[in-house]
Design an enzyme around this catalytic site. Structure first.
Site, short mmCIF file in Angstrom:
data_model
loop_
_atom_site.label_atom_id
_atom_site.label_comp_id
_atom_site.label_asym_id
_atom_site.label_seq_id
_atom_site.Cartn_x
_atom_site.Cartn_y
_atom_site.Cartn_z
NE ARG A 175 -0.44 0.17 4.71
CZ ARG A 175 -0.67 1.36 5.17
NH1 ARG A 175 -1.69 2.05 4.73
NH2 ARG A 175 0.10 1.91 6.08
NE ARG A 179 -0.51 11.48 6.99
CZ ARG A 179 0.68 11.56 7.54
NH1 ARG A 179 1.34 12.69 7.57
NH2 ARG A 179 1.23 10.49 8.08
NE ARG A 252 19.31 -3.51 -3.37
CZ ARG A 252 20.12 -3.19 -4.37
NH1 ARG A 252 20.85 -4.12 -4.98
NH2 ARG A 252 20.20 -1.93 -4.78
NE ARG A 283 17.36 7.22 3.58
CZ ARG A 283 16.81 6.77 4.70
NH1 ARG A 283 15.73 7.35 5.20
NH2 ARG A 283 17.35 5.76 5.34
CD GLU A 303 20.35 5.42 3.32
OE1 GLU A 303 20.32 6.25 4.26
OE2 GLU A 303 19.43 4.63 3.10
CE1 TYR A 351 14.52 -1.75 8.40
CE2 TYR A 351 12.25 -1.60 9.14
CZ TYR A 351 13.49 -1.04 8.98
OH TYR A 351 13.71 0.24 9.45
CG ASP A 353 10.58 0.56 12.03
OD1 ASP A 353 11.61 0.90 11.42
OD2 ASP A 353 9.44 0.81 11.62
#
Ligand code: FAD
Length: 370
Positions: A175, A179, A252, A283, A303, A351, A353
């Site tokens: 998704r 917003r 990666r 970035r 990066e 992954y 957080d």
């Protein structure tokens, strides 16, 4: 637990998972030894203070969570500032707000109201007429239309994965949050911020009363090290732990290029994404803006996403079917090891957080000491 070994827990990895486990076990009176192959604690959340600027050495880290307990948990170690992540995108010199919101839509199309923005996106999705997306490009266009895709998703994603969007599977993008308010806050979570003094300060606090040895690779001293602890907590790569016997799990990788600049303010924001295909990096981070720094100099980090091969720094697991199936086989081996706890992003090939890895470590602690 017997006392024949020197430590109750030998913990491989001084990242968040290892540090939380060590802190909690020590609090319960257990003797822990933490080792890490790097020359510093903190794993990927490590920050290094250079002339008052805390440099996120392994990429921008913004703490965010919806969970009050986890927020209180990290705040017991250090105070957090009010930093709100509002990255901007630079597409060939055009600046757009992220995440995709009314500011972005206004800049793209001049629309003013949410209704106008919704109509614009709907028009583009319909014009593309994609019913059953077969690749990432089709998936993204079917979700947000062509303009957002072309300017803000395509180039960035292709650089991230090193492949054309038409060659990438659609599942990578499930998704895309849009917003319809003028709100540039990237995260929806209730709590977010940056630890004042950097992330390393948190890990230092966690490991204050724990013995830590750095520059030691577990696999180079495996036999001796395994003799030291009653139990092992392993936060390194699970395939390496089992000698890659079923094959290599893929990642990666990233290359970080740090630059010290003789100016106070380089880009006016902590995070700027370069969303075109031509700029080789994805970035630029300007670290001082995470802590509202007003030093005379600044430090930036470019990066670059890169291919990964065995021996490189693993950053993002590639969770496709092939790798997930492979991980399952390693997990079966891990489940048979009753005296070894596997945790963190590398040992679970996932992954995470920061708040998720802390939650996972606390859950393991609870199971271990119930
Ligand atoms: P690590 O931090 O990787 O710790 C594992 C440690 O084990 C390392 O220090 C490693 O050196 C050591 N080790 C491995 N093998 C061995 C061995 N054989 N011998 C000895 N030591 C070993 N999360 C957020 O919440 N917000 C963000 O904004 C965010 N941004 C991110 C940006 C990037 C570029 C990346 C890559 C991650 C980001 N994360 C973010 C995720 C965050 O970095 C992780 O949640 C966290 O670092 C995971 O901690 P860990 O302990 O599982 O792993």
């Amino acid at each position: 637990m017997g006392n024949s070994k020197k430590y109750d827990y030998l913990i491989i990895g001084a990242g968040l998972f290892g540090a939380v486990f060590a802190y909690e076990a020590t609090k319960k009176g257990k003797k822990c030894l933490v080792i890490d192959k790097r020359e510093h604690i903190g794993g990927n959340v490590y920050t290094e203070n250079t002339d008052g600027i805390n440099v996120h050495k392994y990429g921008a880290h913004i703490f965010h969570t919806n969970n009050k307990e986890l927020w209180d948990y990290v705040n017991q170690f250090v105070e957090f500032n009010r930093y709100t992540n509002s990255p901007i995108a630079n597409y060939k010199g055009e600046i757009y707000n992220l995440p995709f919101n009314m500011n972005t839509f206004n800049k793209l199309w001049g629309v003013i109201t949410p209704q106008e923005a919704k109509e614009k996106i709907e028009q583009q999705r319909n014009a593309a007429g994609i019913a059953d997306p077969e690749n990432l490009e089709e998936q993204a266009i079917s979700l947000v239309g062509t303009d957002i895709y072309e300017k803000l998703i395509k180039g960035y994603t292709e650089k991230q994965w090193g492949r054309a969007a038409t060659d990438l599977p659609s599942f990578i993008i499930k998704r895309l949050p849009v917003r319809f308010t003028y709100d540039n806050n990237y995260f929806n979570d209730k709590y977010q911020g940056i630890p004042i003094g950097g992330y390393t300060a948190i890990i230092e606090k966690m490991l204050e009363n724990v013995e830590v040895r750095l520059n030691i690779d577990f696999f180079q001293h495996r036999a001796e090290l395994e003799q030291l602890g009653e139990k092992l907590v392993f936060t390194g790569m699970i395939d390496e732990f089992f000698n890659y016997q079923y094959g290599v799990l893929e990642y990666r990788s990233l290359v970080f290029e740090h630059e010290y600049l003789d100016k106070a303010n380089f880009q006016g924001n902590a995070v700027v994404n370069y969303t075109d295909r031509e700029t080789p990096y994805t970035r630029i981070i300007e670290h001082k803006h995470f802590e509202f720094g007003n030093q005379e100099k600044t430090i930036i980090t470019k990066e670059y996403p890169t291919e990964w091969k065995k021996g490189d720094e693993p950053y993002y697991p590639v969770n496709n079917n092939k790798n997930n199936e492979l991980y399952k086989k390693y997990k079966e081996l891990a489940d048979k090891e009753k005296n070894i706890i596997f945790g963190g992003r590398l040992a679970t090939y996932k992954y995470y957080d920061m708040h998720q890895v802390i939650a996972a470590a606390l859950k393991k602690v609870e199971e271990e000491f119930k």
